[in-house]
Design a protein around this motif. Sequence first.
Motif, PDB file in Angstrom:
ATOM      1  N   ARG A  61       0.807  -1.215   0.000  1.00 14.60           N
ATOM      2  CA  ARG A  61       0.000   0.000   0.000  1.00 14.60           C
ATOM      3  C   ARG A  61       0.843   1.268   0.000  1.00 14.60           C
ATOM      4  NH1 ARG A  61      -3.576  -1.604   4.992  1.00 14.60           N
ATOM      5  NH2 ARG A  61      -2.132  -0.049   5.740  1.00 14.60           N
ATOM      6  N   THR A 104      -7.746  14.013  -7.021  1.00  7.59           N
ATOM      7  CA  THR A 104      -8.252  12.638  -6.972  1.00  7.59           C
ATOM      8  C   THR A 104      -7.119  11.656  -6.687  1.00  7.59           C
ATOM      9  OG1 THR A 104     -10.065  13.153  -8.473  1.00  7.59           O
ATOM     10  CG2 THR A 104      -9.431  10.833  -8.295  1.00  7.59           C
ATOM     11  N   GLU A 137      -6.033  11.966  -3.074  1.00 10.25           N
ATOM     12  CA  GLU A 137      -7.019  11.323  -2.201  1.00 10.25           C
ATOM     13  C   GLU A 137      -6.890   9.800  -2.268  1.00 10.25           C
ATOM     14  OE1 GLU A 137     -10.676  13.098  -3.525  1.00 10.25           O
ATOM     15  OE2 GLU A 137     -10.351  14.891  -2.309  1.00 10.25           O
ATOM     16  N   THR A 138      -6.620   9.280  -3.461  1.00 12.95           N
ATOM     17  CA  THR A 138      -6.394   7.842  -3.622  1.00 12.95           C
ATOM     18  C   THR A 138      -5.181   7.408  -2.805  1.00 12.95           C
ATOM     19  OG1 THR A 138      -7.373   7.836  -5.826  1.00 12.95           O
ATOM     20  CG2 THR A 138      -5.884   6.018  -5.302  1.00 12.95           C
ATOM     21  N   LEU A 159      -3.969   8.825  -0.099  1.00 11.93           N
ATOM     22  CA  LEU A 159      -4.314   8.849   1.329  1.00 11.93           C
ATOM     23  C   LEU A 159      -5.169   7.652   1.727  1.00 11.93           C
ATOM     24  CD1 LEU A 159      -5.041  12.611   1.949  1.00 11.93           C
ATOM     25  CD2 LEU A 159      -3.197  11.242   2.936  1.00 11.93           C
ATOM     26  N   GLN A 160      -6.110   7.290   0.871  1.00  6.88           N
ATOM     27  CA  GLN A 160      -6.989   6.163   1.176  1.00  6.88           C
ATOM     28  C   GLN A 160      -6.222   4.849   1.195  1.00  6.88           C
ATOM     29  OE1 GLN A 160     -10.131   6.409  -1.701  1.00  6.88           O
ATOM     30  NE2 GLN A 160     -11.011   8.238  -0.766  1.00  6.88           N
TER      31      GLN A 160
END
Length: 85
Positions: free
Chosen positions: A51, A76, A79-80, A82-83
């Motif tokens: 990850r 985007t 944010e990906t 961070l997720q």
Amino acid sequence: RGLQAMRDGNDPAIGGTLSNIADVYRDIADNKQAERYYREAEIAFRRVGDRVEAAHVSNSLALLALDRRDTASARTMLETALQAL
């Protein structure tokens, strides 16, 4: 080992190799090829459950988006990233 052999053998090092190739393409301003290799690297990292490296590649994709002044895509990608963590 050659890149194709790494792909064919599902070599766990393939993600890093693909990401490094993408970095070179970004350095020479071939962003289309850079994006291609970053996306392949991201898939490879996710396949092996890495990850952190997948998030690093998402960050690199965000930088490419910023290079083309696409702030929505950059957001985007960040944010990906961070997720993923």
